[in-house]
Design a protein around this motif. Structure first.
Motif, PDB file in Angstrom:
ATOM      1  N   THR A   1       0.822  -1.204   0.000  1.00 53.81           N
ATOM      2  CA  THR A   1       0.000   0.000   0.000  1.00 53.81           C
ATOM      3  C   THR A   1       0.858   1.257   0.000  1.00 53.81           C
ATOM      4  O   THR A   1       2.051   1.208   0.250  1.00 53.81           O
ATOM      5  CB  THR A   1      -0.936   0.004   1.232  1.00 53.81           C
ATOM      6  OG1 THR A   1      -1.839   1.079   1.128  1.00 53.81           O
ATOM      7  CG2 THR A   1      -0.157   0.089   2.530  1.00 53.81           C
ATOM      8  N   TYR A   2       0.237   2.374  -0.250  1.00 52.25           N
ATOM      9  CA  TYR A   2       0.905   3.665  -0.112  1.00 52.25           C
ATOM     10  C   TYR A   2       0.785   4.101   1.340  1.00 52.25           C
ATOM     11  O   TYR A   2      -0.223   3.826   2.008  1.00 52.25           O
ATOM     12  CB  TYR A   2       0.262   4.710  -1.029  1.00 52.25           C
ATOM     13  CG  TYR A   2       0.697   4.542  -2.460  1.00 52.25           C
ATOM     14  CD1 TYR A   2       1.812   5.209  -2.942  1.00 52.25           C
ATOM     15  CD2 TYR A   2       0.018   3.696  -3.315  1.00 52.25           C
ATOM     16  CE1 TYR A   2       2.229   5.046  -4.244  1.00 52.25           C
ATOM     17  CE2 TYR A   2       0.433   3.524  -4.622  1.00 52.25           C
ATOM     18  CZ  TYR A   2       1.538   4.196  -5.076  1.00 52.25           C
ATOM     19  OH  TYR A   2       1.966   4.023  -6.371  1.00 52.25           O
ATOM     20  N   VAL A   3       1.810   4.784   1.839  1.00 47.52           N
ATOM     21  CA  VAL A   3       1.810   5.258   3.214  1.00 47.52           C
ATOM     22  C   VAL A   3       2.279   6.706   3.267  1.00 47.52           C
ATOM     23  O   VAL A   3       2.998   7.174   2.385  1.00 47.52           O
ATOM     24  CB  VAL A   3       2.703   4.396   4.134  1.00 47.52           C
ATOM     25  CG1 VAL A   3       2.193   2.981   4.215  1.00 47.52           C
ATOM     26  CG2 VAL A   3       4.144   4.419   3.690  1.00 47.52           C
ATOM     27  N   ILE A   4       1.857   7.377   4.315  1.00 49.88           N
ATOM     28  CA  ILE A   4       2.307   8.742   4.585  1.00 49.88           C
ATOM     29  C   ILE A   4       3.287   8.665   5.740  1.00 49.88           C
ATOM     30  O   ILE A   4       2.985   8.091   6.778  1.00 49.88           O
ATOM     31  CB  ILE A   4       1.118   9.661   4.916  1.00 49.88           C
ATOM     32  CG1 ILE A   4       0.172   9.733   3.720  1.00 49.88           C
ATOM     33  CG2 ILE A   4       1.613  11.051   5.314  1.00 49.88           C
ATOM     34  CD1 ILE A   4      -1.079  10.546   3.940  1.00 49.88           C
TER      35      ILE A   4
ATOM     36  N   PRO B   1      11.953   4.863   2.459  1.00 52.63           N
ATOM     37  CA  PRO B   1      13.292   4.721   3.043  1.00 52.63           C
ATOM     38  C   PRO B   1      13.213   3.855   4.308  1.00 52.63           C
ATOM     39  O   PRO B   1      12.185   3.848   4.988  1.00 52.63           O
ATOM     40  CB  PRO B   1      13.692   6.158   3.391  1.00 52.63           C
ATOM     41  CG  PRO B   1      12.840   7.014   2.521  1.00 52.63           C
ATOM     42  CD  PRO B   1      11.556   6.254   2.327  1.00 52.63           C
ATOM     43  N   PRO B   2      14.266   3.141   4.631  1.00 51.72           N
ATOM     44  CA  PRO B   2      14.240   2.238   5.796  1.00 51.72           C
ATOM     45  C   PRO B   2      13.762   2.906   7.088  1.00 51.72           C
ATOM     46  O   PRO B   2      13.010   2.308   7.854  1.00 51.72           O
ATOM     47  CB  PRO B   2      15.690   1.766   5.922  1.00 51.72           C
ATOM     48  CG  PRO B   2      16.252   1.906   4.551  1.00 51.72           C
ATOM     49  CD  PRO B   2      15.549   3.085   3.930  1.00 51.72           C
ATOM     50  N   GLU B   3      14.160   4.144   7.305  1.00 52.21           N
ATOM     51  CA  GLU B   3      13.768   4.822   8.547  1.00 52.21           C
ATOM     52  C   GLU B   3      12.278   5.157   8.590  1.00 52.21           C
ATOM     53  O   GLU B   3      11.735   5.484   9.646  1.00 52.21           O
ATOM     54  CB  GLU B   3      14.607   6.085   8.782  1.00 52.21           C
ATOM     55  CG  GLU B   3      14.393   7.185   7.765  1.00 52.21           C
ATOM     56  CD  GLU B   3      15.299   7.114   6.538  1.00 52.21           C
ATOM     57  OE1 GLU B   3      15.484   8.154   5.899  1.00 52.21           O
ATOM     58  OE2 GLU B   3      15.814   6.031   6.203  1.00 52.21           O
ATOM     59  N   TRP B   4      11.605   5.078   7.460  1.00 48.60           N
ATOM     60  CA  TRP B   4      10.171   5.367   7.405  1.00 48.60           C
ATOM     61  C   TRP B   4       9.316   4.118   7.249  1.00 48.60           C
ATOM     62  O   TRP B   4       8.091   4.208   7.139  1.00 48.60           O
ATOM     63  CB  TRP B   4       9.856   6.355   6.292  1.00 48.60           C
ATOM     64  CG  TRP B   4      10.450   7.710   6.498  1.00 48.60           C
ATOM     65  CD1 TRP B   4      10.913   8.250   7.667  1.00 48.60           C
ATOM     66  CD2 TRP B   4      10.656   8.702   5.504  1.00 48.60           C
ATOM     67  NE1 TRP B   4      11.395   9.518   7.457  1.00 48.60           N
ATOM     68  CE2 TRP B   4      11.256   9.823   6.133  1.00 48.60           C
ATOM     69  CE3 TRP B   4      10.405   8.754   4.144  1.00 48.60           C
ATOM     70  CZ2 TRP B   4      11.578  10.981   5.450  1.00 48.60           C
ATOM     71  CZ3 TRP B   4      10.733   9.912   3.466  1.00 48.60           C
ATOM     72  CH2 TRP B   4      11.317  11.001   4.114  1.00 48.60           C
ATOM     73  N   GLN B   5       9.898   2.948   7.245  1.00 53.00           N
ATOM     74  CA  GLN B   5       9.138   1.703   7.119  1.00 53.00           C
ATOM     75  C   GLN B   5       8.112   1.561   8.252  1.00 53.00           C
ATOM     76  O   GLN B   5       7.050   0.983   8.049  1.00 53.00           O
ATOM     77  CB  GLN B   5      10.080   0.496   7.101  1.00 53.00           C
ATOM     78  CG  GLN B   5      10.954   0.406   5.864  1.00 53.00           C
ATOM     79  CD  GLN B   5      10.189   0.083   4.603  1.00 53.00           C
ATOM     80  OE1 GLN B   5       9.234  -0.681   4.627  1.00 53.00           O
ATOM     81  NE2 GLN B   5      10.598   0.670   3.499  1.00 53.00           N
ATOM     82  N   VAL B   6       8.408   2.083   9.433  1.00 52.39           N
ATOM     83  CA  VAL B   6       7.495   1.970  10.574  1.00 52.39           C
ATOM     84  C   VAL B   6       6.177   2.714  10.338  1.00 52.39           C
ATOM     85  O   VAL B   6       5.184   2.443  11.004  1.00 52.39           O
ATOM     86  CB  VAL B   6       8.149   2.472  11.880  1.00 52.39           C
ATOM     87  CG1 VAL B   6       9.299   1.582  12.284  1.00 52.39           C
ATOM     88  CG2 VAL B   6       8.602   3.906  11.751  1.00 52.39           C
ATOM     89  N   TYR B   7       6.152   3.618   9.381  1.00 48.89           N
ATOM     90  CA  TYR B   7       4.924   4.369   9.113  1.00 48.89           C
ATOM     91  C   TYR B   7       3.865   3.524   8.411  1.00 48.89           C
ATOM     92  O   TYR B   7       2.685   3.873   8.451  1.00 48.89           O
ATOM     93  CB  TYR B   7       5.229   5.651   8.327  1.00 48.89           C
ATOM     94  CG  TYR B   7       5.850   6.690   9.221  1.00 48.89           C
ATOM     95  CD1 TYR B   7       5.053   7.585   9.912  1.00 48.89           C
ATOM     96  CD2 TYR B   7       7.226   6.747   9.400  1.00 48.89           C
ATOM     97  CE1 TYR B   7       5.617   8.528  10.765  1.00 48.89           C
ATOM     98  CE2 TYR B   7       7.798   7.681  10.246  1.00 48.89           C
ATOM     99  CZ  TYR B   7       6.995   8.563  10.930  1.00 48.89           C
ATOM    100  OH  TYR B   7       7.547   9.491  11.785  1.00 48.89           O
TER     101      TYR B   7
END
Length: 108
Positions: free
Chosen positions: A2-5, A62-68
């Motif tokens: 999915t797309y994420v913000i 980006p890896p640091e935003w995967q948690v979003y």
């Protein structure tokens, strides 16, 4: 998938993505916007209009935003599926990940 913000939206909330979304699946929290994972259609219309590049396809974040990815989904655990922004525009709380961030003003 999915797309994420992600984080660039925090405290910016430009909302160009909301205007572009054909299925009204982008909701506003206190500090960020969130894509409802069960209401989206993966059209990608929101991604190119985001001026802060906060929206990406889950696998391309980006890896640091995967948690979003999880944060977007968990933001609707209590609400369920309101059925579109027209029925419930504002989410009274943000995901704890977003709430814990220091103010991001000046980034957008």
């Amino acid at each position: 998938m999915t797309y994420v913000i992600a984080e660039p939206c925090v405290d910016v909330k430009h909302k160009a993505c909301v205007e572009e979304c054909p299925v009204d699946c982008i909701y506003e929290g206190q500090r960020s916007l969130y894509i409802h994972p069960d209401e989206r259609v993966d059209c990608g219309a929101c991604e190119p209009v985001c001026p802060v590049e906060a929206i990406s396809y889950e696998e391309d974040a980006p890896p640091e935003w995967q948690v979003y990815t999880r944060a977007n989904a968990e933001s609707f655990d209590i609400l369920g599926s309101p059925g579109g922004v027209a029925k419930l525009w504002f989410i009274e709380r943000d995901h704890p990940l977003v709430s814990a961030l220091p103010p991001q003003l000046g980034k957008g």
